[in-house]
Design a protein around this motif. Structure first.
Motif, mmCIF file in Angstrom:
data_model
loop_
_atom_site.group_PDB
_atom_site.id
_atom_site.type_symbol
_atom_site.label_atom_id
_atom_site.label_comp_id
_atom_site.label_asym_id
_atom_site.label_seq_id
_atom_site.Cartn_x
_atom_site.Cartn_y
_atom_site.Cartn_z
ATOM 1 N N GLU A 32 27.943 -90.114 67.821
ATOM 2 C CA GLU A 32 26.768 -89.876 66.965
ATOM 3 C C GLU A 32 26.661 -91.031 65.968
ATOM 4 O O GLU A 32 27.645 -91.480 65.400
ATOM 5 C CB GLU A 32 26.893 -88.539 66.231
ATOM 6 N N ARG A 33 25.464 -91.508 65.733
ATOM 7 C CA ARG A 33 25.277 -92.686 64.879
ATOM 8 C C ARG A 33 24.705 -92.360 63.514
ATOM 9 O O ARG A 33 24.929 -93.081 62.556
ATOM 10 C CB ARG A 33 24.347 -93.659 65.590
ATOM 11 N N PHE A 34 23.941 -91.271 63.421
ATOM 12 C CA PHE A 34 23.313 -90.899 62.158
ATOM 13 C C PHE A 34 23.489 -89.405 61.919
ATOM 14 O O PHE A 34 23.144 -88.588 62.775
ATOM 15 C CB PHE A 34 21.808 -91.226 62.174
ATOM 16 N N VAL A 35 24.008 -89.057 60.742
ATOM 17 C CA VAL A 35 24.152 -87.660 60.339
ATOM 18 C C VAL A 35 23.648 -87.565 58.907
ATOM 19 O O VAL A 35 24.019 -88.374 58.050
ATOM 20 C CB VAL A 35 25.618 -87.173 60.413
ATOM 21 N N TYR A 36 22.787 -86.586 58.668
ATOM 22 C CA TYR A 36 22.271 -86.351 57.316
ATOM 23 C C TYR A 36 22.627 -84.927 56.907
ATOM 24 O O TYR A 36 22.352 -83.977 57.640
ATOM 25 C CB TYR A 36 20.751 -86.555 57.275
ATOM 26 N N LEU A 37 23.256 -84.799 55.733
ATOM 27 C CA LEU A 37 23.650 -83.501 55.188
ATOM 28 C C LEU A 37 22.800 -83.212 53.968
ATOM 29 O O LEU A 37 22.627 -84.087 53.115
ATOM 30 C CB LEU A 37 25.131 -83.527 54.770
ATOM 31 N N TRP A 38 22.286 -81.992 53.890
ATOM 32 C CA TRP A 38 21.520 -81.649 52.687
ATOM 33 C C TRP A 38 21.882 -80.245 52.229
ATOM 34 O O TRP A 38 22.289 -79.392 53.003
ATOM 35 C CB TRP A 38 20.020 -81.802 52.914
ATOM 36 N N GLY A 39 21.766 -80.071 50.930
ATOM 37 C CA GLY A 39 22.059 -78.776 50.337
ATOM 38 C C GLY A 39 22.027 -78.886 48.830
ATOM 39 O O GLY A 39 22.018 -79.983 48.266
ATOM 40 N N GLY A 40 22.019 -77.740 48.200
ATOM 41 C CA GLY A 40 21.945 -77.687 46.747
ATOM 42 C C GLY A 40 23.234 -78.123 46.067
ATOM 43 O O GLY A 40 24.239 -78.431 46.722
ATOM 44 N N GLU A 41 23.183 -78.134 44.759
ATOM 45 C CA GLU A 41 24.341 -78.470 43.937
ATOM 46 C C GLU A 41 25.512 -77.580 44.315
ATOM 47 O O GLU A 41 25.361 -76.376 44.477
ATOM 48 C CB GLU A 41 23.980 -78.269 42.455
ATOM 49 N N GLY A 42 26.681 -78.181 44.515
ATOM 50 C CA GLY A 42 27.877 -77.416 44.835
ATOM 51 C C GLY A 42 28.001 -77.011 46.297
ATOM 52 O O GLY A 42 28.891 -76.246 46.658
ATOM 53 N N SER A 43 27.140 -77.546 47.160
ATOM 54 C CA SER A 43 27.193 -77.166 48.581
ATOM 55 C C SER A 43 28.281 -77.916 49.349
ATOM 56 O O SER A 43 28.591 -77.554 50.479
ATOM 57 C CB SER A 43 25.831 -77.397 49.249
ATOM 58 N N GLY A 44 28.846 -78.960 48.766
ATOM 59 C CA GLY A 44 29.937 -79.677 49.407
ATOM 60 C C GLY A 44 29.555 -81.007 50.033
ATOM 61 O O GLY A 44 30.349 -81.599 50.766
ATOM 62 N N ARG A 45 28.370 -81.516 49.742
ATOM 63 C CA ARG A 45 27.925 -82.784 50.340
ATOM 64 C C ARG A 45 28.910 -83.918 50.038
ATOM 65 O O ARG A 45 29.367 -84.613 50.954
ATOM 66 C CB ARG A 45 26.539 -83.177 49.810
ATOM 67 N N THR A 46 29.218 -84.116 48.778
ATOM 68 C CA THR A 46 30.101 -85.216 48.389
ATOM 69 C C THR A 46 31.507 -85.004 48.938
ATOM 70 O O THR A 46 32.147 -85.953 49.408
ATOM 71 C CB THR A 46 30.118 -85.373 46.860
ATOM 72 N N HIS A 47 31.990 -83.770 48.912
ATOM 73 C CA HIS A 47 33.312 -83.453 49.474
ATOM 74 C C HIS A 47 33.372 -83.910 50.934
ATOM 75 O O HIS A 47 34.346 -84.558 51.350
ATOM 76 C CB HIS A 47 33.572 -81.950 49.368
ATOM 77 N N LEU A 48 32.352 -83.582 51.709
ATOM 78 C CA LEU A 48 32.362 -83.923 53.126
ATOM 79 C C LEU A 48 32.263 -85.423 53.355
ATOM 80 O O LEU A 48 32.918 -85.962 54.256
ATOM 81 C CB LEU A 48 31.259 -83.171 53.867
ATOM 82 N N LEU A 49 31.476 -86.132 52.563
ATOM 83 C CA LEU A 49 31.426 -87.589 52.694
ATOM 84 C C LEU A 49 32.779 -88.203 52.358
ATOM 85 O O LEU A 49 33.247 -89.106 53.050
ATOM 86 C CB LEU A 49 30.319 -88.185 51.831
ATOM 87 N N GLN A 50 33.430 -87.691 51.324
ATOM 88 C CA GLN A 50 34.756 -88.192 50.973
ATOM 89 C C GLN A 50 35.778 -87.841 52.054
ATOM 90 O O GLN A 50 36.707 -88.609 52.308
ATOM 91 C CB GLN A 50 35.189 -87.648 49.614
ATOM 92 N N ALA A 51 35.603 -86.711 52.714
ATOM 93 C CA ALA A 51 36.494 -86.334 53.815
ATOM 94 C C ALA A 51 36.328 -87.293 54.987
ATOM 95 O O ALA A 51 37.312 -87.682 55.620
ATOM 96 C CB ALA A 51 36.223 -84.893 54.255
ATOM 97 N N VAL A 52 35.104 -87.686 55.292
ATOM 98 C CA VAL A 52 34.872 -88.666 56.349
ATOM 99 C C VAL A 52 35.545 -89.982 55.962
ATOM 100 O O VAL A 52 36.229 -90.609 56.779
ATOM 101 C CB VAL A 52 33.369 -88.887 56.617
ATOM 102 N N ALA A 53 35.387 -90.386 54.718
ATOM 103 C CA ALA A 53 36.006 -91.630 54.251
ATOM 104 C C ALA A 53 37.525 -91.564 54.385
ATOM 105 O O ALA A 53 38.160 -92.532 54.813
ATOM 106 C CB ALA A 53 35.626 -91.906 52.799
ATOM 107 N N ALA A 54 38.120 -90.420 54.058
ATOM 108 C CA ALA A 54 39.578 -90.265 54.120
ATOM 109 C C ALA A 54 40.086 -90.252 55.557
ATOM 110 O O ALA A 54 41.219 -90.651 55.810
ATOM 111 C CB ALA A 54 39.998 -88.979 53.407
ATOM 112 N N SER A 55 39.260 -89.806 56.488
ATOM 113 C CA SER A 55 39.704 -89.699 57.874
ATOM 114 C C SER A 55 39.399 -90.944 58.687
ATOM 115 O O SER A 55 39.835 -91.057 59.825
ATOM 116 C CB SER A 55 39.046 -88.485 58.536
#
Length: 169
Positions: A32-55
């Motif tokens: 997959e080349r493009f993934v877009y995550l959306w959600g309200g405050e506290g939905s975990g968007r930044t957590h998941l981006l940081q998880a991708v960075a860590a992995s």
């Protein structure tokens, strides 16, 4: 005490199992080349981006204030809070989206507070954010929030009192 580092393993999944599965596959070399995550405050968007960075073995964080140049050796480009990008950042993201599409090895994971169609961004940037998979991140139920707090407390060596639902001594 070390803070809990965002990872796919310590993200409380709730109703977001498909998102986690997709991001794990992507981090493991998925196509997959493009993934877009959306959600309200506290939905975990930044957590998941940081998880991708860590992995990821090679990653570039693209935040609101850090310009980024395309480098084909970078596997993942991450753009958090794209809905806050000013016109200059939008232009940089547009160029990056086109470079990633032209490459065969890079991927973009981006996030914002609303779906791409509702973003107040340049039309060409907005439509490109919907080129791939688009996921809404669902907030946690009260029980899931308690599970998340319990896991966070345990990671810091804090016992949890099951009767009161509060940290123990």
């Amino acid at each position: 005490i070390q803070p809990l580092r965002p990872s796919h393993d310590n993200f409380v999944v709730g109703r977001n199992a498909e998102v986690i599965a997709t991001l794990r596959t992507l981090a493991a070399g998925g196509s997959e080349r493009f993934v877009y995550l959306w959600g309200g405050e506290g939905s975990g968007r930044t957590h998941l981006l940081q998880a991708v960075a860590a992995s990821a073995s090679s990653c570039c964080i693209d935040g609101v204030s850090s310009p980024v140049e395309f480098d084909p050796r970078v596997r993942f480009y991450l753009a958090d809070d794209v809905d806050l990008f000013d016109p200059v950042r939008q232009q940089q993201l547009f160029v990056l989206q086109n470079e990633i599409r032209a490459s065969r090895t890079c991927a973009l994971v981006a996030s914002g507070s609303v779906p791409p169609a509702q973003l107040v961004l340049r039309e060409d940037v907005r439509t490109r954010l919907a080129w791939g998979l688009v996921y809404q991140l669902h907030g946690l139920t009260d029980a899931e929030k308690e599970d998340a707090l319990r896991a966070h407390a345990a990671s810091r060596g804090i016992a949890w009192n099951d009767e009161s639902g509060k940290p123990g001594k």
